[in-house]
Design a protein around this motif. Structure first.
Motif, short mmCIF file in Angstrom:
data_model
loop_
_atom_site.label_atom_id
_atom_site.label_comp_id
_atom_site.label_asym_id
_atom_site.label_seq_id
_atom_site.Cartn_x
_atom_site.Cartn_y
_atom_site.Cartn_z
N ALA A 45 -71.83 5.00 -5.46
CA ALA A 45 -71.18 5.16 -4.15
C ALA A 45 -70.62 3.80 -3.76
O ALA A 45 -71.37 2.90 -3.38
CB ALA A 45 -72.17 5.68 -3.12
N THR A 46 -69.33 3.65 -3.86
CA THR A 46 -68.72 2.33 -3.80
C THR A 46 -67.54 2.28 -2.84
O THR A 46 -66.91 3.31 -2.56
CB THR A 46 -68.25 1.90 -5.21
N GLY A 47 -67.24 1.09 -2.36
CA GLY A 47 -66.02 0.89 -1.59
C GLY A 47 -64.80 0.78 -2.48
O GLY A 47 -63.67 0.88 -2.01
N ARG A 48 -65.03 0.56 -3.76
CA ARG A 48 -63.91 0.46 -4.70
C ARG A 48 -63.32 1.83 -5.01
O ARG A 48 -63.88 2.86 -4.68
CB ARG A 48 -64.39 -0.17 -6.01
N ASN B 131 -69.77 17.20 -14.80
CA ASN B 131 -70.88 17.45 -13.87
C ASN B 131 -71.62 16.18 -13.46
O ASN B 131 -72.80 16.22 -13.11
CB ASN B 131 -71.87 18.46 -14.47
N GLU B 132 -70.92 15.05 -13.53
CA GLU B 132 -71.42 13.78 -12.99
C GLU B 132 -70.33 13.25 -12.06
O GLU B 132 -69.14 13.51 -12.28
CB GLU B 132 -71.72 12.77 -14.10
N TYR B 133 -70.72 12.46 -11.05
CA TYR B 133 -69.80 12.24 -9.94
C TYR B 133 -69.80 10.80 -9.45
O TYR B 133 -70.75 10.05 -9.68
CB TYR B 133 -70.16 13.19 -8.78
N VAL B 134 -68.73 10.46 -8.71
CA VAL B 134 -68.59 9.16 -8.07
C VAL B 134 -68.10 9.37 -6.64
O VAL B 134 -67.19 10.17 -6.39
CB VAL B 134 -67.59 8.25 -8.82
N ILE B 135 -68.73 8.67 -5.71
CA ILE B 135 -68.24 8.56 -4.34
C ILE B 135 -67.54 7.21 -4.24
O ILE B 135 -68.18 6.17 -4.42
CB ILE B 135 -69.39 8.65 -3.32
N SER B 136 -66.25 7.20 -3.98
CA SER B 136 -65.50 5.93 -3.96
C SER B 136 -64.76 5.77 -2.63
O SER B 136 -64.75 6.66 -1.78
CB SER B 136 -64.50 5.88 -5.13
N PHE B 137 -64.14 4.60 -2.47
CA PHE B 137 -63.44 4.25 -1.23
C PHE B 137 -64.32 4.52 0.00
O PHE B 137 -63.86 5.05 1.01
CB PHE B 137 -62.12 5.02 -1.11
N ASN B 138 -65.60 4.17 -0.10
CA ASN B 138 -66.55 4.35 1.01
C ASN B 138 -66.68 5.81 1.45
O ASN B 138 -66.94 6.10 2.62
CB ASN B 138 -66.16 3.50 2.22
N GLY B 139 -66.50 6.73 0.51
CA GLY B 139 -66.57 8.15 0.86
C GLY B 139 -65.21 8.80 1.02
O GLY B 139 -65.13 10.01 1.24
N GLY B 140 -64.15 8.03 0.92
CA GLY B 140 -62.81 8.58 1.06
C GLY B 140 -62.38 9.44 -0.11
O GLY B 140 -61.46 10.24 0.02
N ARG C 54 -61.53 13.64 -12.14
CA ARG C 54 -61.00 14.79 -11.40
C ARG C 54 -61.32 14.65 -9.91
O ARG C 54 -62.47 14.62 -9.51
CB ARG C 54 -61.60 16.09 -11.93
N ILE C 55 -60.27 14.57 -9.09
CA ILE C 55 -60.46 14.41 -7.66
C ILE C 55 -60.88 15.73 -7.03
O ILE C 55 -60.20 16.74 -7.17
CB ILE C 55 -59.18 13.89 -6.99
N MET C 56 -62.01 15.71 -6.35
CA MET C 56 -62.53 16.87 -5.66
C MET C 56 -62.22 16.82 -4.16
O MET C 56 -62.07 17.86 -3.52
CB MET C 56 -64.05 16.96 -5.85
N LYS C 57 -62.13 15.62 -3.63
CA LYS C 57 -61.89 15.44 -2.20
C LYS C 57 -61.28 14.06 -1.98
O LYS C 57 -61.72 13.08 -2.58
CB LYS C 57 -63.22 15.55 -1.43
N PHE C 58 -60.25 13.99 -1.14
CA PHE C 58 -59.64 12.70 -0.81
C PHE C 58 -59.20 12.71 0.65
O PHE C 58 -58.58 13.66 1.12
CB PHE C 58 -58.41 12.40 -1.68
N GLN C 59 -59.54 11.66 1.38
CA GLN C 59 -59.11 11.50 2.76
C GLN C 59 -58.87 10.03 3.02
O GLN C 59 -59.81 9.24 3.10
CB GLN C 59 -60.15 12.06 3.74
N GLY C 60 -57.61 9.65 3.14
CA GLY C 60 -57.26 8.26 3.33
C GLY C 60 -56.66 7.99 4.70
O GLY C 60 -56.79 8.79 5.63
N LEU C 61 -55.99 6.85 4.81
CA LEU C 61 -55.32 6.45 6.04
C LEU C 61 -53.86 6.91 6.01
O LEU C 61 -53.23 6.96 4.95
CB LEU C 61 -55.35 4.93 6.19
N SER C 62 -53.31 7.19 7.18
CA SER C 62 -51.88 7.42 7.26
C SER C 62 -51.15 6.11 6.98
O SER C 62 -51.70 5.01 7.18
CB SER C 62 -51.49 7.93 8.65
#
Length: 272
Positions: free
Chosen positions: A41-44, A63-72, A81-89
């Motif tokens: 779980a990284t900010g990178r 079936n193994e995962y990474v949380i990146s961009f502080n959860g973004g 494979r991107i499962m979820k992405f939420q960034g800045l406008s």
């Protein structure tokens, strides 16, 4: 039994050379053999941790995962494979960038695949190059990124009180954002509601894992949300002193000595 371990990287899992020590490797390997999900779980960005995934034998694994961009962003390791992405406008990212130009900070702007860096000194570049693919920029705005998805923006300066002063001065522009600190050098800006804790909750729900069956490990304020959200929140020995009371357990070993391994040994492998 803990079924999912969310773990910060820099100053938690990794040493000063951005490698995983043997104690941590051994503990992670033993835990994954038991079926436990070990989730960095990284900010990178997710592309920036290929070396770490390789060192812990989770690179390109299904079936193994990474949380990146502080959860973004949440990805499955197989093929990133991107499962979820939420960034800045773009508008908000550009506003933050131009505000940052007024201060003595380096500025990081993260897209899905690249880190753009403004005003970085030699020490900062030495830190970055161990961790990211990056490009140096000197633009006065982010027009060159129009149309691209921007994950987050941060300001860097090793003087944390100075960063806190900046955060206070620009608070009217960041009240609709998730703001955190990391690595005792960064002030980070994510979309509102985007943090590691929210990422952990989303992934656990997706995998059908109860929160009480999760463990989170970290060292700084961008880890606090997941430390509080997890069933067991662990700080390594070098955890920010202001966070210690929020942790359920603090290891004796720091990030250089295998604090992550110590926690896994104690709470997953039951090696008291």
């Amino acid at each position: 039994m803990y079924k999912l371990i969310a773990c910060d990287l820099d100053e938690t899992l990794l040493d000063d050379h951005a490698h995983v020590c043997q104690r941590n490797k051994d503990a992670i390997e033993a835990a994954t053999k038991l079926g436990v999900k070990f989730v960095p779980a990284t900010g990178r960005g997710y592309n920036a941790i290929a070396q770490t995934l390789d060192e812990i034998n989770l690179k390109d694994k299904a079936n193994e995962y990474v949380i990146s961009f502080n959860g973004g962003c949440i990805t499955e390791n197989k093929g990133n494979r991107i499962m979820k992405f939420q960034g800045l406008s773009w508008d908000k990212a550009n506003e933050l960038y131009q505000l940052g130009l007024k201060y003595n900070v380096c500025i990081h702007v993260y897209t899905k695949d690249m880190l753009y860096v403004y005003h970085a000194d030699e020490e900062e570049l030495n830190y970055i190059k161990l961790r990211h693919a990056y490009q140096i920029i000197d633009d006065q705005d982010l027009d060159f990124l129009k149309g691209q998805e921007i994950a987050k923006v941060l300001y860097g300066n090793p003087d944390v009180p100075y960063l806190e002063k900046i955060a206070n001065e620009i608070s009217s522009s960041t009240k609709d954002l998730d703001v955190s600190y990391s690595s005792n050098r960064y002030l980070e800006f994510n979309h509102q509601g985007v943090n590691k804790g929210a990422g952990l909750i989303w992934l656990a729900n997706k995998l059908g894992i109860k929160l009480e069956e999760t463990m989170a490990l970290g060292d700084n304020f961008n880890d606090l949300s997941m430390i509080k959200a997890a069933g067991l929140g662990v700080g390594v020995a070098n955890v920010n002193p202001q966070m210690k009371n929020e942790c359920d357990f603090v290891t004796n070993a720091d990030y250089k000595e295998g604090g992550v391994g110590e926690a896994i040994e104690k709470f997953v492998l039951n090696n008291k």
